[in-house]
Design an enzyme around this catalytic site. Structure first.
Site, PDB file in Angstrom:
ATOM      1  N   ASN A  96       0.806  -1.235   0.000  1.00 16.17           N
ATOM      2  CA  ASN A  96       0.000   0.000   0.000  1.00 16.17           C
ATOM      3  C   ASN A  96       0.835   1.281   0.000  1.00 16.17           C
ATOM      4  OD1 ASN A  96       0.731  -0.651   2.672  1.00 16.17           O
ATOM      5  ND2 ASN A  96      -0.931   0.590   3.479  1.00 16.17           N
ATOM      6  N   GLU A  99       3.481  -5.444  12.328  1.00 12.27           N
ATOM      7  CA  GLU A  99       2.560  -4.311  12.121  1.00 12.27           C
ATOM      8  C   GLU A  99       1.455  -4.817  11.212  1.00 12.27           C
ATOM      9  OE1 GLU A  99       2.771  -1.501  13.605  1.00 12.27           O
ATOM     10  OE2 GLU A  99       4.751  -1.771  14.483  1.00 12.27           O
ATOM     11  N   CYS A 105      -3.226   1.585   6.335  1.00  9.48           N
ATOM     12  CA  CYS A 105      -3.624   0.854   7.546  1.00  9.48           C
ATOM     13  C   CYS A 105      -4.197   1.799   8.600  1.00  9.48           C
ATOM     14  CB  CYS A 105      -2.429   0.093   8.103  1.00  9.48           C
ATOM     15  SG  CYS A 105      -0.991   1.154   8.325  1.00  9.48           S
ATOM     16  N   GLU A 161       7.376   0.271  16.173  1.00 11.85           N
ATOM     17  CA  GLU A 161       8.416   0.811  15.309  1.00 11.85           C
ATOM     18  C   GLU A 161       8.590   2.282  15.662  1.00 11.85           C
ATOM     19  OE1 GLU A 161       6.764  -0.128  11.386  1.00 11.85           O
ATOM     20  OE2 GLU A 161       8.119  -1.840  11.293  1.00 11.85           O
TER      21      GLU A 161
HETATM   22  P1  NDP Z   1       0.097  -9.387   3.123  1.00 13.66           P
HETATM   23  O1  NDP Z   1       0.079  -9.869   4.514  1.00 13.66           O
HETATM   24  O2  NDP Z   1      -0.611 -10.158   2.085  1.00 13.66           O
HETATM   25  O3  NDP Z   1       1.602  -9.246   2.593  1.00 13.66           O
HETATM   26  C1  NDP Z   1       2.591  -8.481   3.234  1.00 13.66           C
HETATM   27  C2  NDP Z   1       3.956  -8.976   2.803  1.00 13.66           C
HETATM   28  O4  NDP Z   1       4.155 -10.291   3.313  1.00 13.66           O
HETATM   29  C3  NDP Z   1       4.129  -9.096   1.297  1.00 13.66           C
HETATM   30  O5  NDP Z   1       5.456  -8.789   0.949  1.00 13.66           O
HETATM   31  C4  NDP Z   1       3.807 -10.558   1.062  1.00 13.66           C
HETATM   32  O6  NDP Z   1       4.294 -11.038  -0.144  1.00 13.66           O
HETATM   33  C5  NDP Z   1       4.487 -11.167   2.265  1.00 13.66           C
HETATM   34  N1  NDP Z   1       4.029 -12.509   2.614  1.00 13.66           N
HETATM   35  C6  NDP Z   1       2.841 -13.109   2.317  1.00 13.66           C
HETATM   36  N2  NDP Z   1       2.810 -14.370   2.820  1.00 13.66           N
HETATM   37  C7  NDP Z   1       3.996 -14.571   3.453  1.00 13.66           C
HETATM   38  C8  NDP Z   1       4.574 -15.661   4.178  1.00 13.66           C
HETATM   39  N3  NDP Z   1       3.936 -16.812   4.340  1.00 13.66           N
HETATM   40  N4  NDP Z   1       5.811 -15.513   4.700  1.00 13.66           N
HETATM   41  C9  NDP Z   1       6.475 -14.354   4.550  1.00 13.66           C
HETATM   42  N5  NDP Z   1       6.002 -13.282   3.863  1.00 13.66           N
HETATM   43  C10 NDP Z   1       4.773 -13.384   3.322  1.00 13.66           C
HETATM   44  O7  NDP Z   1      -0.420  -7.884   3.185  1.00 13.66           O
HETATM   45  P2  NDP Z   1      -0.732  -6.926   1.957  1.00 13.66           P
HETATM   46  O8  NDP Z   1       0.483  -6.768   1.115  1.00 13.66           O
HETATM   47  O9  NDP Z   1      -2.008  -7.374   1.341  1.00 13.66           O
HETATM   48  O10 NDP Z   1      -0.949  -5.519   2.715  1.00 13.66           O
HETATM   49  C11 NDP Z   1      -2.154  -5.106   3.240  1.00 13.66           C
HETATM   50  C12 NDP Z   1      -2.214  -5.347   4.723  1.00 13.66           C
HETATM   51  O11 NDP Z   1      -1.137  -4.696   5.365  1.00 13.66           O
HETATM   52  C13 NDP Z   1      -3.467  -4.774   5.365  1.00 13.66           C
HETATM   53  O12 NDP Z   1      -4.007  -5.710   6.268  1.00 13.66           O
HETATM   54  C14 NDP Z   1      -2.958  -3.563   6.116  1.00 13.66           C
HETATM   55  O13 NDP Z   1      -3.741  -3.195   7.225  1.00 13.66           O
HETATM   56  C15 NDP Z   1      -1.600  -4.003   6.520  1.00 13.66           C
HETATM   57  N6  NDP Z   1      -0.767  -2.855   6.831  1.00 13.66           N
HETATM   58  C16 NDP Z   1      -0.426  -2.606   8.133  1.00 13.66           C
HETATM   59  C17 NDP Z   1       0.325  -1.487   8.463  1.00 13.66           C
HETATM   60  C18 NDP Z   1       0.737  -1.208   9.872  1.00 13.66           C
HETATM   61  O14 NDP Z   1       1.616  -0.386  10.058  1.00 13.66           O
HETATM   62  N7  NDP Z   1       0.161  -1.850  10.860  1.00 13.66           N
HETATM   63  C19 NDP Z   1       0.746  -0.535   7.420  1.00 13.66           C
HETATM   64  C20 NDP Z   1       0.349  -0.911   6.097  1.00 13.66           C
HETATM   65  C21 NDP Z   1      -0.393  -2.033   5.817  1.00 13.66           C
HETATM   66  P3  NDP Z   1       3.256 -11.115  -1.415  1.00 13.66           P
HETATM   67  O15 NDP Z   1       2.945  -9.724  -1.775  1.00 13.66           O
HETATM   68  O16 NDP Z   1       4.026 -11.833  -2.430  1.00 13.66           O
HETATM   69  O17 NDP Z   1       2.064 -11.884  -0.908  1.00 13.66           O
END
Ligand code: NDP
Length: 481
Positions: free
Chosen positions: A150, A248, A282, A461
């Site tokens: 995002n 996070e 988020c 963080e």
């Molecule tokens: P995901 O959890 O799908 O993916 C996040 C990252 O993790 C990506 O790089 C993804 O790769 C990777 N990933 C997925 N599966 C695994 C695994 N089994 N082991 C290790 N890494 C893995 O989240 P999104 O990218 O869809 O992001 C949206 C989410 O992030 C929302 O829920 C949002 O709220 C949250 N978010 C939280 C924030 C915070 O600060 N708390 C800030 C911003 C977003 P790939 O893309 O290849 O699946």
């Protein structure tokens, strides 16, 4: 078509598999570049490079580490337009937003930790004339950083900068959906003279490349930002290996508006906190609670102002709402709008995919959507949608709105609008969230702890919290008499 490469040991290299993944421009719905489909073998090479670089980097004087990181920050700033354009194409966000927010913040992350590292001090505790304790903080070694789509470069650098500032070497993976600016960062690190192996960037799917980072025995800590389900999976894999974890995760943040608020400021900010980045932040306030005396006026004005927001080509300067990140994500958001209607919600505006004409006719655009008439505990109001969709609900008392606000499994951020200071402090104390904004939103001081409670995450963080996470304390106790 452009093929991105992994960044390992200071070099741009193809994936071991020789396989690539399609990378889409969501505003036009077409593949525009290819990214490495990496797995265990690539991660093993990256970890080896990071391990080899570790001693040299950890023993590089803080001032020199700081200088290199400042150079990275300057180069990000010098490449502002190119990076902002790349972020917009990769993610669908308006280029104006990437130029104003994403890329400047990425530069700031490096600058902030380049300076923080020279001020990071150790603690000492004297024991009444008998002994003195001092606490050393050692870098951990090789650490893994995994970030979402995002705010691609913004969140990627938010993890990498403190990790390398503290003297660690990093293996990082951006989301496979938005890899481009992480790739461009590899080139910037080469130009900035970051020693080889200090930062390694692996592209690929979470289930293969991401999981290989999490499970590699030499990776000592994982800093992850993403969905709650993925966070849970990562915790399950990393915990038995005793890795340090910073998670996070998702949010379903309340935006609580009292009738005594500064109305214009609240309205302008609520439009942003609802729909900035197509609601894919988020920290967006997706549940809007309005005190009953203000409710009807708010509803009328809010809907009118939402209708004025321009949905369009992310490249156009006037665009306020760009494309959502991918076709599957668009379908997920639309399915929640459908669910909201099944649950008895009324759509006040939006609710549909928007078909644009010209260049963006096949892009993934969703109208900013406002829904009313739902109960606080229905699925639409409990689950994270992560798109341009908000619900609005009236409330009568502080007690009632606190119950609504705290009813979700999440606890990332919250926003309060009131001119009553006693009420603001009282509410701030009781809201279950890691962050409370009063009469503002997304006003960030990078020194403050950032993170959520409940299913929104573990750890904090920001500021020295991140430097503490990326170091291991060792207490030395010296008897004096
Ligand atoms: P995901 O959890 O799908 O993916 C996040 C990252 O993790 C990506 O790089 C993804 O790769 C990777 N990933 C997925 N599966 C695994 C695994 N089994 N082991 C290790 N890494 C893995 O989240 P999104 O990218 O869809 O992001 C949206 C989410 O992030 C929302 O829920 C949002 O709220 C949250 N978010 C939280 C924030 C915070 O600060 N708390 C800030 C911003 C977003 P790939 O893309 O290849 O699946």
């Amino acid at each position: 078509m452009q093929k991105l490469q992994n960044y390992i040991n200071g070099e741009l290299v193809p994936p071991v598999s020789g396989q690539y993944i399609d990378n889409y421009d969501p505003a036009i719905g077409e593949v525009y570049s290819l990214i490495p489909d990496s797995g265990e073998a690539d991660v093993a090479q990256a970890v080896e490079a990071a391990q080899a670089a570790f001693e040299g980097w950890a023993n590089t004087p803080a001032e020199q580490r700081s200088r290199i990181m400042l150079r990275v920050s300057e180069l990000i700033e010098q490449n502002l337009d190119r990076l902002a354009k790349a972020e917009s194409v990769d993610n669908g966000k308006p280029v104006s937003l990437a130029t104003k927010v994403d890329i400047p913040r990425a530069a700031k992350n490096f600058r902030f930790y380049a300076t923080a590292l020279v001020h990071f001090a150790s603690e000492a505790h004297a024991m009444e004339n008998s002994a003195i304790n001092y606490t050393l903080r050692h870098p951990l070694g090789v650490v893994g950083c995994i970030s979402p789509w995002n705010l691609p470069l913004y969140l990627f650098t938010w993890k990498i900068a403190p990790a390398i500032a503290a003297g660690n070497c990093v293996v990082a993976k951006p989301s496979e959906i938005t890899p481009m600016t992480a790739y461009l960062l590899s080139e910037i690190c080469q130009q900035a003279g970051l020693p080889k192996g200090v930062l390694n960037i692996i592209h690929g799917y979470g289930g293969s490349a991401g999981s290989a980072i999490v499970n590699h025995p030499k990776v000592k800590a994982i800093s992850f930002t993403g969905g709650t389900k993925t966070g849970e999976l990562i915790a399950r894999e990393a915990a038995p290996k005793f890795k340090k974890l910073s998670l996070e995760l998702g949010g379903k943040n309340p935006n609580i508006i009292f009738a005594d608020c500064n109305y214009e400021e609240m309205m302008e900010t609520t439009l942003r906190s609802s729909f900035a980045n197509q609601g894919q932040i988020c920290l967006c306030g997706s549940r809007v609670f309005v005190e009953r005396p203000l409710y009807e006026k708010f509803k009328t004005d809010f809907v009118q102002r939402v209708n004025e927001m321009i949905i369009g080509d992310p490249e156009a300067a006037t665009t306020r709402i760009g494309a959502v990140v991918s076709e599957p994500h668009m379908n997920k958001v639309l399915s929640y709008i459908e669910l909201a209607q099944q649950e008895g919600g009324t759509i006040l505006t939006g609710g549909n995919r928007r078909k644009l004409s010209g260049r963006c006719e096949n892009g993934y655009f969703i109208e900013p959507t406002v829904i009313e008439g739902l109960s606080y505990d229905c699925r639409t109001n409990q689950e994270e949608i992560f798109g341009p969709v908000v619900t609005i609900m009236p409330f009568d008392t502080e007690e009632e709105v606190l119950k609504y606000a705290n009813s979700v499994q999440y606890g990332l951020s919250s926003t309060l609008w009131t001119e009553n200071l006693s009420r603001a402090t009282r509410m701030a104390h009781q809201i279950e969230a890691g962050i409370v904004w009063v009469n503002c939103w997304l006003l960030r001081d990078l020194r403050t702890p950032f993170g959520g409670v409940k299913a929104s995450g573990v750890g904090r963080e920001g500021g020295f919290d991140a430097l503490e996470f990326f170091t291991e304390p060792k207490n030395v106790c010296i008897k004096m008499y």
